[in-house]
Design a protein around this motif. Structure first.
Motif, PDB file in Angstrom:
ATOM      1  N   LEU A 171      -0.621  -9.059  -9.037  1.00 25.50           N
ATOM      2  CA  LEU A 171      -1.673  -8.438  -9.843  1.00 25.50           C
ATOM      3  C   LEU A 171      -2.892  -8.090  -8.994  1.00 25.50           C
ATOM      4  O   LEU A 171      -3.500  -7.026  -9.166  1.00 25.50           O
ATOM      5  CB  LEU A 171      -2.075  -9.374 -10.983  1.00 25.50           C
ATOM      6  N   ALA A 172      -3.242  -8.997  -8.073  1.00 24.51           N
ATOM      7  CA  ALA A 172      -4.382  -8.725  -7.196  1.00 24.51           C
ATOM      8  C   ALA A 172      -4.087  -7.538  -6.278  1.00 24.51           C
ATOM      9  O   ALA A 172      -4.957  -6.688  -6.042  1.00 24.51           O
ATOM     10  CB  ALA A 172      -4.716  -9.964  -6.372  1.00 24.51           C
ATOM     11  N   THR A 173      -2.858  -7.455  -5.778  1.00 25.17           N
ATOM     12  CA  THR A 173      -2.469  -6.331  -4.916  1.00 25.17           C
ATOM     13  C   THR A 173      -2.484  -5.019  -5.692  1.00 25.17           C
ATOM     14  O   THR A 173      -2.964  -3.994  -5.194  1.00 25.17           O
ATOM     15  CB  THR A 173      -1.068  -6.575  -4.339  1.00 25.17           C
ATOM     16  N   ALA A 174      -1.960  -5.062  -6.928  1.00 22.03           N
ATOM     17  CA  ALA A 174      -1.950  -3.857  -7.756  1.00 22.03           C
ATOM     18  C   ALA A 174      -3.374  -3.419  -8.105  1.00 22.03           C
ATOM     19  O   ALA A 174      -3.671  -2.219  -8.142  1.00 22.03           O
ATOM     20  CB  ALA A 174      -1.151  -4.109  -9.029  1.00 22.03           C
ATOM     21  N   ILE A 207      -1.963  11.849   2.273  1.00 26.69           N
ATOM     22  CA  ILE A 207      -2.987  11.596   1.239  1.00 26.69           C
ATOM     23  C   ILE A 207      -2.581  12.257  -0.075  1.00 26.69           C
ATOM     24  O   ILE A 207      -2.683  11.655  -1.153  1.00 26.69           O
ATOM     25  CB  ILE A 207      -4.358  12.109   1.702  1.00 26.69           C
ATOM     26  N   ALA A 208      -2.109  13.496  -0.004  1.00 28.60           N
ATOM     27  CA  ALA A 208      -1.717  14.212  -1.216  1.00 28.60           C
ATOM     28  C   ALA A 208      -0.532  13.534  -1.895  1.00 28.60           C
ATOM     29  O   ALA A 208      -0.503  13.384  -3.126  1.00 28.60           O
ATOM     30  CB  ALA A 208      -1.372  15.661  -0.877  1.00 28.60           C
ATOM     31  N   ALA A 209       0.445  13.113  -1.102  1.00 28.28           N
ATOM     32  CA  ALA A 209       1.623  12.447  -1.675  1.00 28.28           C
ATOM     33  C   ALA A 209       1.254  11.126  -2.315  1.00 28.28           C
ATOM     34  O   ALA A 209       1.769  10.762  -3.380  1.00 28.28           O
ATOM     35  CB  ALA A 209       2.669  12.228  -0.578  1.00 28.28           C
ATOM     36  N   PHE A 210       0.360  10.388  -1.668  1.00 33.02           N
ATOM     37  CA  PHE A 210      -0.109   9.120  -2.235  1.00 33.02           C
ATOM     38  C   PHE A 210      -0.795   9.361  -3.579  1.00 33.02           C
ATOM     39  O   PHE A 210      -0.594   8.610  -4.543  1.00 33.02           O
ATOM     40  CB  PHE A 210      -1.079   8.464  -1.253  1.00 33.02           C
ATOM     41  N   ASN A 211      -1.588  10.428  -3.653  1.00 30.83           N
ATOM     42  CA  ASN A 211      -2.291  10.750  -4.896  1.00 30.83           C
ATOM     43  C   ASN A 211      -1.335  11.158  -6.008  1.00 30.83           C
ATOM     44  O   ASN A 211      -1.628  10.955  -7.198  1.00 30.83           O
ATOM     45  CB  ASN A 211      -3.297  11.869  -4.663  1.00 30.83           C
ATOM     46  N   MET A 212      -0.211  11.708  -5.664  1.00 36.94           N
ATOM     47  CA  MET A 212       0.747  12.142  -6.667  1.00 36.94           C
ATOM     48  C   MET A 212       1.659  11.006  -7.124  1.00 36.94           C
ATOM     49  O   MET A 212       2.088  10.980  -8.279  1.00 36.94           O
ATOM     50  CB  MET A 212       1.595  13.298  -6.109  1.00 36.94           C
ATOM     51  N   ALA A 213       1.950  10.060  -6.241  1.00 33.50           N
ATOM     52  CA  ALA A 213       2.936   9.013  -6.552  1.00 33.50           C
ATOM     53  C   ALA A 213       2.320   7.740  -7.117  1.00 33.50           C
ATOM     54  O   ALA A 213       2.867   7.135  -8.050  1.00 33.50           O
ATOM     55  CB  ALA A 213       3.740   8.679  -5.285  1.00 33.50           C
ATOM     56  N   MET A 214       1.190   7.305  -6.583  1.00 35.61           N
ATOM     57  CA  MET A 214       0.648   6.000  -6.948  1.00 35.61           C
ATOM     58  C   MET A 214       0.093   5.911  -8.368  1.00 35.61           C
ATOM     59  O   MET A 214       0.346   4.915  -9.062  1.00 35.61           O
ATOM     60  CB  MET A 214      -0.411   5.572  -5.934  1.00 35.61           C
ATOM     61  N   PRO A 215      -0.693   6.895  -8.859  1.00 33.43           N
ATOM     62  CA  PRO A 215      -1.212   6.755 -10.223  1.00 33.43           C
ATOM     63  C   PRO A 215      -0.136   6.553 -11.289  1.00 33.43           C
ATOM     64  O   PRO A 215      -0.252   5.633 -12.111  1.00 33.43           O
ATOM     65  CB  PRO A 215      -1.997   8.056 -10.435  1.00 33.43           C
ATOM     66  N   PRO A 216       0.944   7.364 -11.306  1.00 33.60           N
ATOM     67  CA  PRO A 216       1.991   7.111 -12.315  1.00 33.60           C
ATOM     68  C   PRO A 216       2.678   5.763 -12.126  1.00 33.60           C
ATOM     69  O   PRO A 216       2.972   5.073 -13.114  1.00 33.60           O
ATOM     70  CB  PRO A 216       2.980   8.265 -12.087  1.00 33.60           C
ATOM     71  N   ALA A 217       2.913   5.371 -10.867  1.00 33.98           N
ATOM     72  CA  ALA A 217       3.597   4.100 -10.620  1.00 33.98           C
ATOM     73  C   ALA A 217       2.754   2.917 -11.075  1.00 33.98           C
ATOM     74  O   ALA A 217       3.247   1.987 -11.729  1.00 33.98           O
ATOM     75  CB  ALA A 217       3.929   3.971  -9.127  1.00 33.98           C
ATOM     76  N   ALA A 254       8.363  -9.539  -9.840  1.00 33.67           N
ATOM     77  CA  ALA A 254       9.529  -8.694  -9.559  1.00 33.67           C
ATOM     78  C   ALA A 254       9.244  -7.239  -9.908  1.00 33.67           C
ATOM     79  O   ALA A 254       9.644  -6.319  -9.173  1.00 33.67           O
ATOM     80  CB  ALA A 254      10.740  -9.203 -10.339  1.00 33.67           C
ATOM     81  N   ALA A 255       8.560  -7.013 -11.019  1.00 34.54           N
ATOM     82  CA  ALA A 255       8.228  -5.642 -11.421  1.00 34.54           C
ATOM     83  C   ALA A 255       7.296  -4.981 -10.420  1.00 34.54           C
ATOM     84  O   ALA A 255       7.385  -3.775 -10.171  1.00 34.54           O
ATOM     85  CB  ALA A 255       7.598  -5.642 -12.816  1.00 34.54           C
ATOM     86  N   ALA A 256       6.392  -5.765  -9.821  1.00 39.82           N
ATOM     87  CA  ALA A 256       5.482  -5.215  -8.817  1.00 39.82           C
ATOM     88  C   ALA A 256       6.256  -4.725  -7.599  1.00 39.82           C
ATOM     89  O   ALA A 256       5.974  -3.647  -7.065  1.00 39.82           O
ATOM     90  CB  ALA A 256       4.455  -6.270  -8.407  1.00 39.82           C
ATOM     91  N   ALA A 257       7.226  -5.517  -7.161  1.00 39.96           N
ATOM     92  CA  ALA A 257       8.036  -5.112  -6.008  1.00 39.96           C
ATOM     93  C   ALA A 257       8.768  -3.806  -6.290  1.00 39.96           C
ATOM     94  O   ALA A 257       8.827  -2.914  -5.432  1.00 39.96           O
ATOM     95  CB  ALA A 257       9.019  -6.224  -5.659  1.00 39.96           C
ATOM     96  N   GLY A 264       6.545   4.026  -2.936  1.00 42.42           N
ATOM     97  CA  GLY A 264       6.658   4.292  -1.508  1.00 42.42           C
ATOM     98  C   GLY A 264       7.713   5.341  -1.209  1.00 42.42           C
ATOM     99  O   GLY A 264       7.501   6.242  -0.371  1.00 42.42           O
ATOM    100  N   ALA A 265       8.857   5.242  -1.880  1.00 40.39           N
ATOM    101  CA  ALA A 265       9.924   6.220  -1.669  1.00 40.39           C
ATOM    102  C   ALA A 265       9.496   7.611  -2.123  1.00 40.39           C
ATOM    103  O   ALA A 265       9.754   8.618  -1.446  1.00 40.39           O
ATOM    104  CB  ALA A 265      11.182   5.785  -2.429  1.00 40.39           C
ATOM    105  N   LEU A 266       8.797   7.670  -3.258  1.00 38.71           N
ATOM    106  CA  LEU A 266       8.323   8.961  -3.764  1.00 38.71           C
ATOM    107  C   LEU A 266       7.254   9.547  -2.853  1.00 38.71           C
ATOM    108  O   LEU A 266       7.227  10.759  -2.606  1.00 38.71           O
ATOM    109  CB  LEU A 266       7.771   8.780  -5.184  1.00 38.71           C
ATOM    110  N   THR A 267       6.387   8.688  -2.318  1.00 41.04           N
ATOM    111  CA  THR A 267       5.353   9.159  -1.390  1.00 41.04           C
ATOM    112  C   THR A 267       5.975   9.765  -0.137  1.00 41.04           C
ATOM    113  O   THR A 267       5.540  10.815   0.349  1.00 41.04           O
ATOM    114  CB  THR A 267       4.422   7.999  -1.003  1.00 41.04           C
ATOM    115  N   ALA A 268       7.003   9.098   0.396  1.00 43.33           N
ATOM    116  CA  ALA A 268       7.677   9.604   1.589  1.00 43.33           C
ATOM    117  C   ALA A 268       8.330  10.965   1.324  1.00 43.33           C
ATOM    118  O   ALA A 268       8.247  11.882   2.157  1.00 43.33           O
ATOM    119  CB  ALA A 268       8.715   8.598   2.065  1.00 43.33           C
ATOM    120  N   ALA A 269       8.975  11.093   0.176  1.00 46.35           N
ATOM    121  CA  ALA A 269       9.649  12.353  -0.152  1.00 46.35           C
ATOM    122  C   ALA A 269       8.638  13.491  -0.324  1.00 46.35           C
ATOM    123  O   ALA A 269       8.859  14.606   0.170  1.00 46.35           O
ATOM    124  CB  ALA A 269      10.472  12.172  -1.427  1.00 46.35           C
ATOM    125  N   ILE A 270       7.534  13.222  -1.012  1.00 38.97           N
ATOM    126  CA  ILE A 270       6.524  14.262  -1.221  1.00 38.97           C
ATOM    127  C   ILE A 270       5.842  14.627   0.090  1.00 38.97           C
ATOM    128  O   ILE A 270       5.533  15.796   0.336  1.00 38.97           O
ATOM    129  CB  ILE A 270       5.492  13.794  -2.256  1.00 38.97           C
TER     130      ILE A 270
END
Length: 284
Positions: A171-174, A207-217, A254-257, A264-270
């Motif tokens: 939770l702290a990491t998220a 930076i752009a990929a991180f912005n697209m992937a992290m908020p929904p995740a 487990a859900a956090a992992a 991370g996978a989505l960020t790499a692909a984008i």
């Protein structure tokens, strides 16, 4: 008064405006060589503006897709699960035809703000439960007549201690990731400019990929965490209830992992897709 998501969007878009303003000044005051450079700079500024809009809108599109996928999963498993997943933070990724472009551009920031609040509240609840349990263990251990109960409670609390530590760390990491993501959203305009510059395209794409992937995740993880309730220990404290509290704590970790792995996978692909944009549109 502007909200935080609106300020983030305004700051990010102002970066592209300043870049375009620099090109205009260079064209007005410079000679033939500077004017040629100004034309290239202005072209990159226009491309950067389109990329910025694409990144912000794509964040809403990805979030809408994640929301739809999770809702479909919930419908498919509704017979085996009691409480459905309600779109609390994911509700900001609503692409209903409202013709409100601001809602689309600020969807990521609003979802992150919501997720950070959920993580902070759930972390506080685990801190309270964790402190209460070991406070009782310490208090009962001071008296000889209750020390056997204290020892027994300490033993059954060990699995919960490990699971709760994992949950609180997750939770702290998220929460930290939510704040970092909001900071990077403010750099979405800069990311668009960097993508339009061939030598810096990789940095901008990340930076752009991180912005697209992290908020929904993070929004999806927050919605999942929000419905997980801490098992009541009962009064007087029941050993079985303490052991049962291990399950929701381990579930959060487990859900956090899973959430961070998928992000991370989505960020790499984008990122890979974004690095191909300059060569396709011949920015340089």
């Amino acid at each position: 008064m502007l909200t935080t998501p609106e300020i983030i969007t305004l700051f990010s878009s102002s970066i592209i405006f300043i870049y375009g303003l620099y090109a205009s000044i260079l064209y007005t005051l410079g000679g033939a060589r500077e004017r040629e450079e100004a034309r290239h700079t202005l072209y990159r500024a226009l491309i950067a503006g389109l990329l910025f809009a694409a990144v912000m809108l794509s964040t809403a599109l990805v979030g809408f897709g994640v929301r739809g996928f999770l809702e479909a999963v919930e419908v498919a498993t509704s017979e085996t699960k009691g409480k459905p997943l309600e779109p609390y933070c994911l509700r900001h990724f609503d692409l209903a035809p409202s013709f409100d472009i601001d809602a689309y551009l600020t969807a990521g920031a609003r979802a992150l703000n919501c997720a950070a609040s959920v993580f902070q509240q759930k972390f506080s609840r685990y801190v309270d439960a964790y402190g209460f349990l070991f406070g009782v263990t310490t208090a009962t251990g001071m008296l000889g007549v209750t020390s056997p109960f204290s020892m027994g409670l300490f033993q059954v609390a060990m699995p919960f201690s490990g699971a709760a530590n994992g949950a609180m760390l997750s939770l702290a990491t998220a929460y930290a990731a939510s704040l970092l993501s909001m900071g990077l959203l403010a750099l979405a305009g800069l990311a668009a400019v960097l993508i339009a510059i061939e030598r810096l395209e990789l940095m901008g794409a990340v930076i752009a990929a991180f912005n697209m992937a992290m908020p929904p995740a993070l929004a999806a993880y927050a919605d999942y965490v929000r419905r997980i309730e801490i098992t009541s220990f009962g009064y007087p404290i029941n050993y079985g209830a303490v052991l049962n509290a291990v399950v929701p704590a381990a579930d959060i970790a487990a859900a956090a992992a899973l959430a961070f792995t998928m992000a991370g996978a989505l960020t790499a692909a984008i990122t890979y897709a974004m690095t191909k944009i300059p060569e396709r549109i011949s920015v340089e």
